[in-house]
Design an enzyme around this catalytic site. Structure first.
Site, PDB file in Angstrom:
ATOM      1  CG  HIS A  15      -0.381   0.393   2.505  1.00 55.29           C
ATOM      2  ND1 HIS A  15      -1.133   0.743   3.593  1.00 55.29           N
ATOM      3  CD2 HIS A  15       0.903   0.475   2.923  1.00 55.29           C
ATOM      4  CE1 HIS A  15      -0.349   1.020   4.609  1.00 55.29           C
ATOM      5  NE2 HIS A  15       0.895   0.869   4.236  1.00 55.29           N
ATOM      6  CB  CYS A  34       2.585   4.300   5.443  1.00 55.18           C
ATOM      7  SG  CYS A  34       2.800   2.808   6.439  1.00 55.18           S
ATOM      8  CG  HIS A  40       5.505   0.352   2.361  1.00 54.99           C
ATOM      9  ND1 HIS A  40       5.001   1.579   2.023  1.00 54.99           N
ATOM     10  CD2 HIS A  40       4.843  -0.032   3.470  1.00 54.99           C
ATOM     11  CE1 HIS A  40       4.095   1.938   2.901  1.00 54.99           C
ATOM     12  NE2 HIS A  40       3.960   0.982   3.787  1.00 54.99           N
ATOM     13  CG  HIS A  42       2.419  -2.975   6.247  1.00 56.47           C
ATOM     14  ND1 HIS A  42       3.357  -2.580   7.173  1.00 56.47           N
ATOM     15  CD2 HIS A  42       2.036  -1.844   5.604  1.00 56.47           C
ATOM     16  CE1 HIS A  42       3.530  -1.268   7.094  1.00 56.47           C
ATOM     17  NE2 HIS A  42       2.740  -0.792   6.146  1.00 56.47           N
ATOM     18  CG  ASP A  80      -2.614 -13.258   0.530  1.00 55.68           C
ATOM     19  OD1 ASP A  80      -1.777 -12.547   1.116  1.00 55.68           O
ATOM     20  OD2 ASP A  80      -2.488 -14.487   0.386  1.00 55.68           O
ATOM     21  CG  HIS A  81       0.600 -12.445  -2.271  1.00 55.84           C
ATOM     22  ND1 HIS A  81       0.003 -13.417  -1.500  1.00 55.84           N
ATOM     23  CD2 HIS A  81       1.910 -12.489  -1.972  1.00 55.84           C
ATOM     24  CE1 HIS A  81       0.940 -14.037  -0.778  1.00 55.84           C
ATOM     25  NE2 HIS A  81       2.104 -13.483  -1.048  1.00 55.84           N
ATOM     26  CD  GLU A 125      -0.106  -0.207   8.463  1.00 56.14           C
ATOM     27  OE1 GLU A 125      -1.083   0.062   7.748  1.00 56.14           O
ATOM     28  OE2 GLU A 125       0.611   0.655   8.995  1.00 56.14           O
TER      29      GLU A 125
HETATM   30 NI    NI Z   1       2.589   1.099   5.384  1.00 52.91          NI
END
Ligand code: NI
Length: 138
Positions: A15, A34, A40, A42, A80-81, A125
């Site tokens: 995200h 973020c 990047h 999580h 997911d992914h 997160e």
């Molecule tokens: Ni983040």
């Protein structure tokens, strides 16, 4: 006596937190690391809790296999992914903070559970940061 039952699921997703009207520097001030424009990921932990009374026949409040199936079908399979900013149809246009995710995930699950049973959706997160949406206390 009411009981609380929780199912935990994990997913990995990318995200970027930002407001499009702000510069990269302003976004960095508001959203910290973020907001990195290259994005990047999580390793998220999602916890979903339901609340109610034990069924005397089964000893269950709600079958956790059923709850897990619902969480996977309504949420995990899509996120997911994925890149949460672009890949998930029902998150388009949202800034994917843990707060927004907890609230959005709640809306994905709530209509598919027995009325009033959903109690808490928690999106973790990092080890130190998470957000929760809770049912209004009765
Ligand atoms: Ni983040």
């Amino acid at each position: 006596m009411p009981v609380l039952v929780t199912r935990l699921e994990r997913f990995n997703a990318g995200h970027r937190l930002f407001r499009p009207e702000l510069s990269d520097e302003q976004n960095l001030r508001v959203f910290g690391k973020c907001s990195n424009p290259s994005g990047h990921g999580h390793n998220y932990v999602l916890e979903v809790s339901v609340e109610g009374h034990i069924d005397p026949e089964t000893g269950y409040l709600f079958d956790l296999k059923t709850l897990s199936g619902l969480i996977n079908e309504r949420i995990i399979n899509d996120v997911d992914h994925a890149n949460l900013n672009v890949d998930v149809e029902w998150m388009k246009g949202l800034n994917p903070t843990a707060e927004v995710m907890a609230s959005t995930f709640w809306d994905r699950l709530e209509p598919h559970l027995p009325e009033g049973m959903l109690y808490r959706v928690k999106v973790q997160e990092t080890d130190k940061n998470w957000a929760e949406r809770l049912r209004e206390l009765k």
